[in-house]
Design an enzyme around this catalytic site. Structure first.
Site, PDB file in Angstrom:
ATOM      1  N   GLY B  46       0.869  -1.172   0.000  1.00 26.21           N
ATOM      2  CA  GLY B  46       0.000   0.000   0.000  1.00 26.21           C
ATOM      3  C   GLY B  46       0.906   1.223   0.000  1.00 26.21           C
ATOM      4  N   GLN B 173      -5.188  -9.240  -2.823  1.00 28.92           N
ATOM      5  CA  GLN B 173      -5.310  -8.247  -1.756  1.00 28.92           C
ATOM      6  C   GLN B 173      -6.776  -7.903  -1.487  1.00 28.92           C
ATOM      7  OE1 GLN B 173      -3.153  -7.986  -4.297  1.00 28.92           O
ATOM      8  NE2 GLN B 173      -1.179  -7.179  -3.638  1.00 28.92           N
ATOM      9  N   ASP B 214      -0.964   4.512  -6.530  1.00 26.30           N
ATOM     10  CA  ASP B 214       0.434   4.345  -6.151  1.00 26.30           C
ATOM     11  C   ASP B 214       1.289   5.517  -6.596  1.00 26.30           C
ATOM     12  OD1 ASP B 214      -0.764   1.469  -6.280  1.00 26.30           O
ATOM     13  OD2 ASP B 214       0.998   1.397  -4.985  1.00 26.30           O
ATOM     14  N   LYS B 225      -2.902  -0.444  -8.868  1.00 27.88           N
ATOM     15  CA  LYS B 225      -2.879  -1.904  -9.028  1.00 27.88           C
ATOM     16  C   LYS B 225      -3.368  -2.348 -10.404  1.00 27.88           C
ATOM     17  CE  LYS B 225      -1.809  -4.270  -6.586  1.00 27.88           C
ATOM     18  NZ  LYS B 225      -0.388  -4.714  -6.605  1.00 27.88           N
TER      19      LYS B 225
END
Lengths: 313, 313
Positions: B46, B173, B214, B225
């Site tokens: 994360g 995830q 990100d 992701k």
């Protein structure tokens, strides 16, 4: 060619595709109920293959149970129309001619895959990088495959450089079965997560998408493995041809549009091993407007096919 | 709130997220190299959380190795800019003030998540069905989460009826971590395969998509992701708002566009356990034109946010 089914002396031998690629286990199905179970739990899967399996399954029925066996087999899975189509053919033949009818369906479907491959290969350019989804090879068809058969024929012509194989969650028919088939033939490939298609297309390393179908509605809408519709939407955005390969037995004139196709919902445990709530839809619908061409044994449907990116893009 | 990291007496304790939800195992990291390893193998993941972890990791360095430790930590993963941002902050503070700087970064990021949740919750209507991807909760942030924090705040306001959780292949995830966090809080959810989003949107059971980031380039392109870009393309087609929630530490003014963001490629074995060839890209790029709004601690970026479907649709 791998044969996923073999009829021998009153028994249908089914290669258990849930165990591949780790091991090759053959199930002996001696009754319609055993064949229906093999279909429901995906020991045999792929629209053409489950039609053939159901036909042989019905040929295993006692004459007294013939109609009931037909209903049982036709209900084993809801989305692929081939199952119902094959069962209806064998029901019409009657119990005495059932085995002959099943053999006829198998021969017809095998021959169809050969012609699909020939027609489909004409669409390809040179050294294409092709993305496919789920498994549409020999395992899915009892013949040489639909989309994967086209890819193999095009590769033998030098028209395919590499195949991108979507793993095809939740049961991984891509990473388990398509990878296994491609490796046996020697076609270069890479497995990717299903959600990699967007990145690959945005990097311009996908020249064509080709998939199979579980049912094609009268208006051209296509039901296929969950994840097919997102691939079609992405291909449309990137101007990449999106090809569907399927025998005419997959086309259902009695289903007007994709909205009329029942979508199978399977056990949530296939999606999450942790016991959490889940929804497990096995198919989605790709509207006809996103399909560049449909390849059947009778030829390529769509005058614009093979002339480059989707004309509707 | 679950704390994925805890600094105690010269050791960084890291909740090993690769073992969740099956077991809660805490790793004791006593050196920068151990923290870098925990980041690289996703024990902590994360974007905000790896920034905080790297900051504490650098605070564990000997003064003589301070610069080298900074380089090691900044290189542990390439895509999330928070890692480099946090390391640079601690490097600027110097070895004597490193621990204080790390604590400041953690406090800043925790506070940011609280404000992101408040700002983001204002976008929601009533009883929405929200689709999210990957994990953006407490585990990913050391605070109350980015996208998942917004969802939780909106749910507490009665604005969320259900969450669709993409499993997030290949490392799950979503089905492992987001499901675990939602269950702890009591928010209704269903896990789905990543490729189910198309079907769900075509059935009109998704009112909003919200994800983390990100890295956000100067032009508004979003790295997140793998699978985020397909969700944005589908949301655009279906006129569904597509929201990105991230702290300002995720915005990188030095990266002009998404094309300039390095995409991490991880071990192919994460994708296929069968030893077949695979490609494992961990992120993709969503172009700014597909993003309805970006929510940061400073507010909602985009004048049209919260006013219904994507104005660009």
């Amino acid at each position: 060619v791998i044969a996923p089914l073999r009829y021998e002396d009153g028994v249908l031998l089914v290669l258990d595709q849930t165990r591949l690629p780790a091991e090759e286990v053959w199930l002996r199905c001696a009754t319609p109920a055993e064949v229906a179970d093999a279909i429901a739990r995906l020991a045999v899967r792929g629209a053409p293959a489950i039609g053939v399996a159901a036909a042989y399954g019905l040929a295993l029925a006692d004459a007294a149970d013939f109609e009931a066996a037909g209903r049982l087999l036709a209900a084993a899975r809801p989305t692929a129309v081939n199952l119902r189509w094959a069962v209806n053919q064998v029901l019409a033949a009657g119990p005495d001619a059932a085995l002959e009818a099943a053999r006829g369906i198998e021969q017809r479907e095998r021959a169809a895959t050969r012609r699909i491959a020939e027609h489909g290969a004409t669409l390809f350019g040179s050294q294409e990088r092709v993305l496919t989804h789920c498994n549409t090879g020999a395992l899915a068809t009892t013949g040489s495959g639909t989309a994967l058969g086209v890819i193999e024929a095009a590769w033998r012509n030098g028209a395919v450089a590499q195949v991108w194989v979507g793993e095809t969650r939740p049961l991984n028919q891509g990473s388990r079965l398509t990878a296994w088939e491609l490796e046996r033939v020697g076609i270069p490939f890479k497995v990717v997560t299903d959600s990699s298609a967007g990145l690959l297309m945005s990097r311009a390393v996908v020249d064509r998408v080709i998939v199979g179908a579980d049912r094609i509605a009268a208006n051209g809408d296509v039901a296929n493995k969950i994840g097919t519709y997102p691939l079609a939407v992405l291909a449309h955005r990137h101007g990449i041809p999106f090809i569907v390969a399927a025998p005419t037995s997959t086309i259902d004139p009695d289903t007007p549009t994709g909205a009329d196709i029942p979508i199978e919902e399977r056990d949530p445990a296939e999606v999450t091993p942790h016991g959490h709530a889940a929804a497990n839809y096995a198919f989605d619908i790709t509207p006809a407007e996103l399909v560049t061409a449909i390849v059947t044994e009778d030829g390529v449907i769509d005058a614009n096919a093979g002339k480059g990116p989707d004309p509707l893009a």
